[in-house]
Enzyme design. Structure first.
Site, PDB file in Angstrom:
ATOM      1  N   ARG C  95       0.829  -1.210   0.000  1.00  0.00           N
ATOM      2  CA  ARG C  95       0.000   0.000   0.000  1.00  0.00           C
ATOM      3  C   ARG C  95       0.867   1.266   0.000  1.00  0.00           C
ATOM      4  O   ARG C  95       0.542   2.256  -0.672  1.00  0.00           O
ATOM      5  CB  ARG C  95      -0.909  -0.010   1.235  1.00  0.00           C
ATOM      6  CG  ARG C  95      -1.931   1.088   1.282  1.00  0.00           C
ATOM      7  CD  ARG C  95      -3.089   0.887   0.322  1.00  0.00           C
ATOM      8  NE  ARG C  95      -2.961   1.638  -0.902  1.00  0.00           N
ATOM      9  CZ  ARG C  95      -3.324   1.209  -2.090  1.00  0.00           C
ATOM     10  NH1 ARG C  95      -3.855   0.002  -2.238  1.00  0.00           N
ATOM     11  NH2 ARG C  95      -3.149   1.948  -3.159  1.00  0.00           N
ATOM     12  N   LYS C 162       4.993  39.034  -4.830  1.00  0.00           N
ATOM     13  CA  LYS C 162       3.584  38.764  -5.084  1.00  0.00           C
ATOM     14  C   LYS C 162       2.714  39.928  -4.600  1.00  0.00           C
ATOM     15  O   LYS C 162       3.182  40.856  -3.937  1.00  0.00           O
ATOM     16  CB  LYS C 162       3.172  37.467  -4.403  1.00  0.00           C
ATOM     17  CG  LYS C 162       4.069  36.285  -4.804  1.00  0.00           C
ATOM     18  CD  LYS C 162       3.532  34.965  -4.336  1.00  0.00           C
ATOM     19  CE  LYS C 162       2.318  34.560  -5.162  1.00  0.00           C
ATOM     20  NZ  LYS C 162       1.903  33.171  -4.878  1.00  0.00           N
ATOM     21  N   GLU C 192       4.856  39.489  -9.718  1.00  0.00           N
ATOM     22  CA  GLU C 192       3.498  39.089 -10.081  1.00  0.00           C
ATOM     23  C   GLU C 192       2.661  40.348 -10.242  1.00  0.00           C
ATOM     24  O   GLU C 192       2.633  41.175  -9.325  1.00  0.00           O
ATOM     25  CB  GLU C 192       2.942  38.199  -8.963  1.00  0.00           C
ATOM     26  CG  GLU C 192       1.511  37.762  -9.136  1.00  0.00           C
ATOM     27  CD  GLU C 192       1.013  37.011  -7.898  1.00  0.00           C
ATOM     28  OE1 GLU C 192       1.497  35.906  -7.628  1.00  0.00           O
ATOM     29  OE2 GLU C 192       0.157  37.569  -7.178  1.00  0.00           O
ATOM     30  N   ASP C 213      -0.944  37.411 -13.381  1.00  0.00           N
ATOM     31  CA  ASP C 213      -1.743  36.593 -12.468  1.00  0.00           C
ATOM     32  C   ASP C 213      -3.237  36.748 -12.734  1.00  0.00           C
ATOM     33  O   ASP C 213      -3.791  37.847 -12.612  1.00  0.00           O
ATOM     34  CB  ASP C 213      -1.435  37.012 -11.019  1.00  0.00           C
ATOM     35  CG  ASP C 213      -2.141  36.127 -10.030  1.00  0.00           C
ATOM     36  OD1 ASP C 213      -2.212  34.898 -10.273  1.00  0.00           O
ATOM     37  OD2 ASP C 213      -2.614  36.656  -9.001  1.00  0.00           O
TER      38      ASP C 213
END
Lengths: 283, 283, 283, 283, 283, 283
Positions: C95, C162, C192, C213
């Protein structure tokens, strides 16, 4: 800083794997007191937060008061910090705190001396990856406290094509092209060159930075002129120029005067003598 | 050595937390080759097994051949070891292996210089607990490779009553008595003294060893004579005499000549400059 | 890969903290056998070395034979690998091996579908930091196996300014200037942007890359033209253009056609469905 | 939850092994602020305590306020939580917190959709061991938040005799008998069957539960009737009936209608798309 | 104590790797209450701080109040401590807290019985290295709580030349000389002897302590007299005399009467029965 | 066994955090030899693989040969195993190997004595969770080697509703119902009862097993009869009956005779005296 706490715990365990037999015999368990950290030598202090953490990990009730801050130049005899709390914790943390503090302050002090020499020329002093295993982030912080700048932190966050890479690839050009196909778009490319021929090849590959490795002062000067002319002639941006190898407090000013951008100095971290600092219990 | 493998793994992770972006771009995954470690400076080599382990953890197929052994004095240009195997592993291990090797060889080299100075006098050079956090066992090994002896390894395996302990206890006598009630019977007792008065008190307590801390050369001489007379007068065994504080390559011979048994030198581990060693890929 | 072994050990411990009570009851301790891994679905296989390591950590005598290699597109029913050795280890590893293999193959398969769509336009498909905690290096490897390229690996090896950074700094210009004073010289700068105004400001700051973006298709087209004109007009090098946000298999081709360089897709790692693979014991 | 803190620390280290170079350059060390987590999509929220822990590990002064609780169904645009404190910690924790939150909310959301379909039939939806390595306890918690129930947590806390076990033992009966001799008295026995013949054999062994693996809808119906008749005829208690394999949102209601007790769905954890959530700094 | 927290965390994880399924089902998440620890047997309590730490690691809001302190002799029925807080944490910590508390109190209780027997003779009872793996520091602390003294903590902080060492070296003398060249100056030397001949050899080597291993009562008496005479005759200091091997509550007083200094007893740690203690929730 | 290697490494580090100062002084680094493990007492051996692992972790070249296997009853003087290789590793591993071996063999030996007493009655002897912290899996293995069976391994893999749970829930019935709503379908339910009234309530709840806690012999007999009559009267299956509390070698046979199924004995793991075993170097 990632993992700092883990590093300090390991250091404490290294220094007292089965307790502090002297202190446990002499100092009553609940006795408390105060101790002062004093610079026994002129220098730049670094690592106060590490020392504070050493004590707080031994006893989270301990109070730590800083008299100066990291990056401060102090004279011999200056009180750096006061620590108060359980005396057993003070004594058990003493050596570990000092081992960090003395090493980091030693690095900051030596860096400051290099930085002062080159300051008039607008050149930066950088560290290298020649750091103490497991202490790199701390030592790179010490370099910043001394006024230096950091080079890449590891093999993962910067491309530097070195001697051995070029030998394996066959040429500077081939090495650069292979790397460009592989790395992500936020990494620049720097190439270490040993000769003027390699320097020319690197320029033609339009790399972002060039490291002049173990060049003599004359060779550095020649290289700087060559690169400037090449940039004017081709209209290409001039790559950043770094010097490394054999840099000392004696020759660093002359190197800075040649017009390079960055001088990286392994000595900052692999051979800085510790700054003498002591902790004294006040009774 | 307990935990050496863990330390090396941490060092490798520190130097390449997300891979070696330069090497992975340039060197084919299965390319193999050979590299040689060369001393770029005269000195005493130490740490070969650590360097070997660095490479074997990166690739357990790598072959490592030592040309000298730990503790050997080598001249500039000497080949120290050859490493063969996957080139990517060679390049990724290079800096980590060198960081260990250069530091440990630096310590062994400096120790050898101290030891050589005092050899004619039958005095031993010892290290201290002023070691790099997390590297103590390795650095104490480097001191032995240089011809020195080890002091206690930690706060757990030796009783050393220091300045701060005496201040807290109130007197040398009180400190010694408290410790005697506490420690197990296989540990000796050493007391650090700052003055002749403390020295006398320590003698009366019949401690096993006395550390003359930051004594001047004259004070050391006086102390040695005083202890010898005391031993003759009382018929008691003469405790071991250790000197520490301000010991340099310049004054160590004079100190040795006074007749002390042991000189401990923090500089060996906290301020030894790295020995210059390089790794070159052979193509 | 740093720490892969540790991750697999944790996964094994998670799946059997106190043994496999079914298998230990049924399968004799020393019984051995063979099992085959089969793709139950068409897709790109990835993670074979991880699966191999799962079994070798359970029993270092186990033999693992790969029938295809990472990055191979397979059809339903294809035999991927054969594993032979102690049956208890085969069942206990099943597994965990499949959980890694199915997830990584799912990522590689989805990446391949995106890459195929944009291939005619010379545009690259990149991943993001939207990866499964603790599995980032593996998932970024899966993206490469699918034909994608990697974006930065972490917050440490790439500068991406960002939305939130710009808001805190007050303007794109201020954010860029602050970063330039801080980062080492081997890192490029990407910004960004949400609007054409921010795009213009970023161009004036001469950043290395710009991330559009959540731009609509029309806005992307406008931005690409604007940047090209600006580059011609100013003679500056044109920064790399990246698109991110709302990219799907349906719209990716249209985006690629606009002439951007890089399309980064969070879905590759945060929402790729697992590829169906099973392990069958051969008796 | 055991080890949650360790997992989050690893995730933080993975996302910033050497710091956040962008944020450290732009955001002053002591600047503080506030950010809001917003659902960009309809779904069931899960993992708020994990996100809170991400931030508290970065800075134990940070304040975290939840606007909804785990298990809440939210619409697009809903504010989920507010986080306040040092901006550097907010930005450095953002992606890690979101990576956990989006994945767990994705699982809770998909589970809720399955659960809603079968609710009228009194059937439970269960998870499987097909979870992300190292995140099983979290993902099983997400399934509960979505309204599902947990199957066994690992190979250690439940006996499930599968295909491969039966093949090795030679028959269902032999496998059951071996297990009964081995496991402790607090574990039930479940057997996975592929055919009606195996189902009969399992019934005769009086196992506690039977898993119908990859049965078609018709076969499931036949099996349910068969088991009911067998129970009436023999007066034995009817074992719990579980279905697994090929379950989708399209066919799950039809399966539930057959009268089985439990439907386990691997998709819940191995293929749930992330729920779109974002963090926005408020300035 | 180094690493205590880590040990407790491991113990908690061992006892509930995937939660406490009974308690989570029955006890509401935020229900709180109180429980009392009661001695069900007369004995010496030890380990209260460990038990307190167990609960504080499960929930740092829990309050712990000690009714007695470590080292206290209590009668059956005595209330030892009260713990208050979240009931789930109380129940999940119960067994782990008791497992530590019962074992350490068992050791302290048995030690007290030995110590009481020899008290009139001024002889000390010491532990050995025959402790439970990973719990040595705790068990040595329990011995001190019972009134015993500690022998060395490990192979690193005391020299004890044993049977096997002597056999390898060839003689007691050779073994002692080799060790003297190797160990640091703060460690004493003890030799384990099996015969009077070895005892004589050890005396001549002027070792600091001698361990009479598995001597009969008569042999111990003879050895004590021999050593006293030797000391008088030679004027040498009499080494410390330790007895070990086959010491029981029945014979320890007779051994103490012979005039030895130290009796070390492996039984204290390897065979002490647990002290019966229980935790009861007050409703 | 999960984590066994880690446990042994910790044990080795605990016993020699800074090396074995005696052995390193006396035994040459490369000297090799042989040693034999001998039972000094009659008993059941257990833990040979652990001892083997101790030595292989110190030196992977060491050869280990077992003369008996785990679970074998041996008489005093029996050779258990031979270990060959570097003498330093043999001596450094000796105490750690013995500490594991003696404890596990002590548990196996005591278990065997209990098992032998009850063998004629078809009753099983089970362990409890009263094990040594961190050694549970090993100690539960030792119980199996002695012929006992294991109870649940932890709080995660079995439901046992105890005294404190019932008090919090208010009644047996309420506690059982709450648990049934919570646990997965592969766990049985056992209830601990203190009185006949609770026993009746438990029977009515149709739990799978009932633990008679601290019942007297007469009470046990009454309970067994009551349960049998209830089962006949109601036609319900008779739950498994377990006895715990105050079980000794003296009363265990009488308890077994009452007709219960399982007797669990905390003494097996919390109070088994170590089996005396020694290691002797052969010269």
């Amino acid at each position: 800083m990632n993992g700092l706490e883990a590093i300090i715990r390991q250091a404490l365990s290294e220094d007292a794997p089965m307790g502090d037999v002297t202190t446990e015999g002499i100092v009553p368990e609940h006795a408390s007191g105060k101790a002062v950290f004093i610079a026994k030598q002129e220098g730049v202090i670094c690592g106060l937060a590490v020392a504070a953490k050493v004590f707080s990990l031994l006893d989270n009730q301990i109070r730590w008061e800083e008299k100066v801050s990291d990056g401060t130049q102090v004279s011999e005899g200056t009180e750096i910090a006061i620590v108060q709390g359980r005396l057993r914790a003070l004594l058990q943390g003493e050596r570990v705190a000092l081992n960090f503090l003395q090493r980091l302050s030693g690095i900051a002090t030596l860096t400051r001396r290099f930085v002062t020499k080159v300051a008039p020329y607008g050149v930066r002093i950088a560290d290298t990856r020649k750091t103490t295993p497991l202490l790199r982030m701390l030592e790179k912080y010490a370099v910043r406290c001394g006024g230096g700048v950091n080079h890449r932190f590891s093999l993962s966050d910067g491309v530097l094509i070195k001697d051995n890479h070029i030998r394996i690839a066959g040429s500077v050009r081939e090495a650069v092209q292979r790397v460009l196909r592989h790395t992500h778009h936020l990494l620049r490319i720097e190439v270490e060159v040993q000769t003027l021929e390699q320097l020319k090849e690197a320029l033609e590959c339009k790399v972002d930075a060039i490291l002049l490795d173990n060049f003599s002062l004359d060779e550095i000067q020649t290289a700087v002129h060559f690169v400037q002319e090449w940039a004017q002639k081709t209209g290409q941006p001039r790559p950043l120029l770094e010097v490394s190898g054999g840099v000392t407090l004696e020759n660093v000013e002359a190197i800075a005067r040649t017009g390079v951008d960055l001088i990286s100095v392994g000595t900052l971290t692999h051979s800085a003598p510790a700054l003498d600092i002591s902790m004294e219990v006040l009774v």
